[in-house]
Design an enzyme around this catalytic site. Structure first.
Site, short mmCIF file in Angstrom:
data_model
loop_
_atom_site.label_atom_id
_atom_site.label_comp_id
_atom_site.label_asym_id
_atom_site.label_seq_id
_atom_site.Cartn_x
_atom_site.Cartn_y
_atom_site.Cartn_z
N ILE A 144 0.77 -1.21 0.15
CA ILE A 144 0.08 -0.14 0.01
C ILE A 144 0.92 1.21 0.19
O ILE A 144 0.53 2.05 -0.77
CB ILE A 144 -0.94 -0.01 1.21
CG1 ILE A 144 -2.01 -1.22 0.90
CG2 ILE A 144 -1.68 1.13 1.39
CD1 ILE A 144 -2.90 -1.40 2.17
N ASP A 164 10.87 2.41 6.64
CA ASP A 164 10.54 1.17 6.59
C ASP A 164 11.94 0.34 6.80
O ASP A 164 12.42 -0.03 5.66
CB ASP A 164 9.85 0.75 5.42
CG ASP A 164 9.21 -0.65 5.65
OD1 ASP A 164 9.91 -1.61 6.18
OD2 ASP A 164 8.00 -0.83 4.77
N ASP A 250 -9.37 5.54 9.31
CA ASP A 250 -10.34 4.88 9.05
C ASP A 250 -10.20 3.52 9.80
O ASP A 250 -11.12 2.78 9.52
CB ASP A 250 -9.88 4.28 7.62
CG ASP A 250 -10.69 3.22 7.10
OD1 ASP A 250 -11.75 3.50 6.85
OD2 ASP A 250 -10.25 2.19 6.43
N GLU A 255 -13.28 -1.25 17.49
CA GLU A 255 -14.32 -1.29 16.27
C GLU A 255 -15.66 -2.09 16.56
O GLU A 255 -15.55 -3.22 16.96
CB GLU A 255 -13.57 -1.49 15.07
CG GLU A 255 -12.41 -0.53 14.69
CD GLU A 255 -11.81 -1.10 13.31
OE1 GLU A 255 -12.20 -2.11 12.79
OE2 GLU A 255 -10.79 -0.31 12.97
N HIS A 274 -13.55 1.70 8.77
CA HIS A 274 -12.60 0.67 8.27
C HIS A 274 -13.06 0.06 6.93
O HIS A 274 -13.31 -1.04 6.43
CB HIS A 274 -12.59 -0.35 9.31
CG HIS A 274 -11.53 -1.45 9.05
ND1 HIS A 274 -10.73 -2.10 10.02
CD2 HIS A 274 -10.81 -1.79 7.99
CE1 HIS A 274 -9.97 -2.70 9.66
NE2 HIS A 274 -9.72 -2.54 8.19
N GLY A 276 -11.29 1.45 3.83
CA GLY A 276 -10.24 1.97 3.15
C GLY A 276 -10.04 0.69 2.02
O GLY A 276 -9.95 1.02 0.79
P1 NAD Z 1 2.66 -4.94 3.49
O1 NAD Z 1 3.06 -6.05 4.24
O2 NAD Z 1 2.82 -5.12 1.99
O3 NAD Z 1 3.47 -3.63 4.10
C1 NAD Z 1 3.64 -3.48 5.18
C2 NAD Z 1 5.13 -2.90 5.58
O4 NAD Z 1 5.21 -2.47 6.67
C3 NAD Z 1 6.34 -3.61 5.13
O5 NAD Z 1 6.94 -3.20 4.04
C4 NAD Z 1 6.94 -3.80 6.35
O6 NAD Z 1 8.46 -3.78 6.30
C5 NAD Z 1 6.60 -2.35 7.14
N1 NAD Z 1 6.86 -2.45 8.41
C6 NAD Z 1 6.54 -3.66 9.30
N2 NAD Z 1 6.89 -3.41 10.63
C7 NAD Z 1 7.31 -1.95 10.73
C8 NAD Z 1 7.88 -0.92 11.52
N3 NAD Z 1 7.99 -1.49 12.75
N4 NAD Z 1 8.33 0.01 11.16
C9 NAD Z 1 8.55 0.39 9.93
N5 NAD Z 1 7.88 -0.42 8.84
C10 NAD Z 1 7.21 -1.53 9.24
O7 NAD Z 1 1.12 -4.64 3.88
P2 NAD Z 1 0.12 -3.69 2.86
O8 NAD Z 1 -0.76 -4.58 1.90
O9 NAD Z 1 0.81 -2.63 2.69
O10 NAD Z 1 -0.82 -3.20 4.32
C11 NAD Z 1 -0.28 -2.58 5.50
C12 NAD Z 1 -1.30 -2.47 6.48
O11 NAD Z 1 -2.46 -1.81 6.20
C13 NAD Z 1 -1.83 -4.13 6.90
O12 NAD Z 1 -0.98 -4.79 7.60
C14 NAD Z 1 -3.28 -3.70 7.40
O13 NAD Z 1 -2.94 -3.58 8.81
C15 NAD Z 1 -3.57 -2.16 6.85
N6 NAD Z 1 -4.69 -2.31 5.86
C16 NAD Z 1 -5.83 -1.78 6.24
C17 NAD Z 1 -7.13 -1.67 5.38
C18 NAD Z 1 -8.07 -0.80 5.44
O14 NAD Z 1 -9.23 -1.27 5.03
N7 NAD Z 1 -7.98 0.02 6.17
C19 NAD Z 1 -6.92 -2.59 4.25
C20 NAD Z 1 -5.94 -3.32 3.85
C21 NAD Z 1 -4.75 -3.36 4.78
#
Ligand code: NAD
Length: 308
Positions: A144, A164, A250, A255, A274, A276
Site C-alpha cells: 500500500i 521502513d 479509517d 471497532e 474501516h 479503506g
Molecule cells: P505489506 O505487508 O505489504 O506492508 C507493510 C510494510 O510495513 C512492510 O513493508 C514492512 O516492512 C513494514 N513494517 C513492518 N513493521 C514496521 C515497523 N516497525 N516500522 C516500519 N515499517 C514496518 O502490507 P500492506 O498491504 O501494505 O498493508 C499494510 C497494513 O495496512 C496491513 O497490515 C493492514 O493492517 C492495513 N490495511 C488496512 C486496510 C483498511 O481497510 N483500512 C486494508 C488493507 C490493509
C-alpha cells in the site's frame, strides 16, 4: 465441505463459492456452531481466539479476506494444525486511492464546507492547502505504501520520504523515495504522515504525544493501517490543541468506534468505518482470492498465500 463466511462478502463471490461448497453466510454463520461444523471459514475482521481454535473439530483453513491477520491467533492456529491464508495486494489499490481521498479532504476542509452549505451557510474564505509538491512521510513502504507513493509522485509531484527498515533499498530507489532511519526525521520534515504498517508489538502506539509534538502545526496524519498504531487519547489532544492541523482515521482501537469517543466531536477530524480496502472491485478480488486458497487446501495443494 462446509464454508462458513463470518463477515459480509460480495454476493457474486458467495454464489461462486456455492458452486463447489455448502456456504453458510452471516448472520446465520455466527449463530450456528461454526467451531464444530466448519471445514473452512472466511473472515474479514471477525476475531478468532486461542479458545475458539481449541474447540474446532473439522476446521482446516482460516481464509482471511484481506491482508492484516491481527484478528487471528496465529500461534494457536499453528498449534492446532489449521492453515491461515490471506489475500495480499488485492485491496491495495482501493486503500491507496482512499488515502489520497482523505489527504485532499483534510487539506481542503471538505467535511466542514459540506456541513456548512447543508446548514444554509455560505462561507467562501478558504483556509485550505494544496497537495501539489508537498512533502509526504510514509511509515511502511510495502504494497500500500508503495502504491500511495506512486500516485503522489505522478499526480502531485510530491516529495516522498519513507521509514521502513525492512524494505530493501532497491525498492526505495525504484520508487524514487528518500529513505530515513528514524520516525523522528520524517515527522519533522513532512506535511502529511500516512501509516502503512501492520499492528504488532513494535508498531503499537507508534504515534503518541511525543511523535505528534514533532509534527508541523500545518501537517496532517492519516491512519488507514490499524487502530492500535495511533494512541487515540494523544491524537485528540494534538487535534484539540491544534498541535497538528487535522487527521483522518479509517481504523480504531475498538471497532466500531465508541459513539462518545472525543475524537468524533472535532471539526478537524474525519472518521470512517474501516472501509479503506473495500471497493466493489477489491471485495470481489479478495473474495475470489480467499476461495483460491480454500480450493488449494481441499485439493491437497499449497495455497497461494499461506501464512501459517
Ligand atoms: P505489506 O505487508 O505489504 O506492508 C507493510 C510494510 O510495513 C512492510 O513493508 C514492512 O516492512 C513494514 N513494517 C513492518 N513493521 C514496521 C515497523 N516497525 N516500522 C516500519 N515499517 C514496518 O502490507 P500492506 O498491504 O501494505 O498493508 C499494510 C497494513 O495496512 C496491513 O497490515 C493492514 O493492517 C492495513 N490495511 C488496512 C486496510 C483498511 O481497510 N483500512 C486494508 C488493507 C490493509
Amino acid at each position: 465441505m462446509k464454508v462458513f463466511v463470518m463477515d459480509a462478502i460480495n454476493e457474486d463471490v458467495s454464489r461462486k463459492i456455492a458452486e463447489s461448497y455448502e456456504v453458510i453466510l452471516p448472520p446465520l454463520s455466527r449463530k450456528l456452531d461454526w467451531k464444530k461444523e466448519a471445514d473452512a471459514i472466511i473472515v474479514r475482521t471477525f476475531p478468532i481466539t486461542k479458545q475458539d481454535l481449541k474447540e474446532c473439530t473439522n476446521l482446516k483453513i482460516i481464509a482471511k479476506h484481506g491482508v492484516g491477520v491481527d484478528n487471528i491467533d496465529l500461534i494457536a492456529a499453528q498449534e492446532n494444525n489449521i492453515i491461515v491464508t490471506n489475500t495480499p495486494g488485492e485491496n491495495s489499490n482501493s486503500v491507496a486511492e482512499y488515502v489520497i481521498t482523505l489527504i485532499l479532504s483534510l487539506f481542503r476542509n471538505l467535511p466542514s464546507y459540506n456541513n456548512l452549505v447543508k446548514q444554509g451557510k455560505w462561507h467562501s474564505l478558504s483556509t485550505s492547502f494544496e497537495l501539489h509538491e508537498k512533502t509526504i512521510g510514509l511509515i511502511g513502504l510495502g504494497d500500500i505504501g508503495s502504491k500511495v507513493s506512486r500516485i503522489l509522485k505522478n499526480g502531485f509531484n510530491a516529495n516522498i520520504i519513507a521509514y521502513d527498515p525492512f524494505t530493501p533499498d532497491e525498492q526505495f530507489k525504484k520508487l524514487e523515495v528518500q529513505k530515513v532511519n528514524s520516525i523522528s526525521e520524517l515527522l519533522l520534515a513532512c506535511d502529511v504522515i500516512s501509516l502503512h504498517v501492520p499492528l504488532n508489538e513494535a508498531t503499537k502506539n507508534m504515534i503518541s504525544l511525543p511523535e505528534l509534538l514533532k509534527m508541523k502545526p500545518t501537517s496532517i496524519l492519516i491512519n488507514v493501517s490499524r487502530g492500535g498504531v495511533v494512541n487515540e487519547d494523544d491524537l485528540y489532544k494534538a487535534l484539540n490543541e491544534k498541535i497538528i492541523f487535522a487527521a483522518a482515521c479509517d481504523v480504531f482501537q475498538q471497532e466500531p468506534v465508541e459513539k462518545n469517543s472525543p475524537l468524533l466531536t472535532l471539526e478537524n477530524f474525519i472518521a470512517s468505518p474501516h472501509i479503506g480496502g473495500s471497493s466493489i472491485e477489491s471485495l470481489k478480488r479478495m473474495g475470489l482470492g480467499a476461495l483460491k486458497n480454500i480450493d488449494a487446501v481441499f485439493n491437497n495443494q499449497i495455497p497461494p498465500n499461506q501464512i501459517v
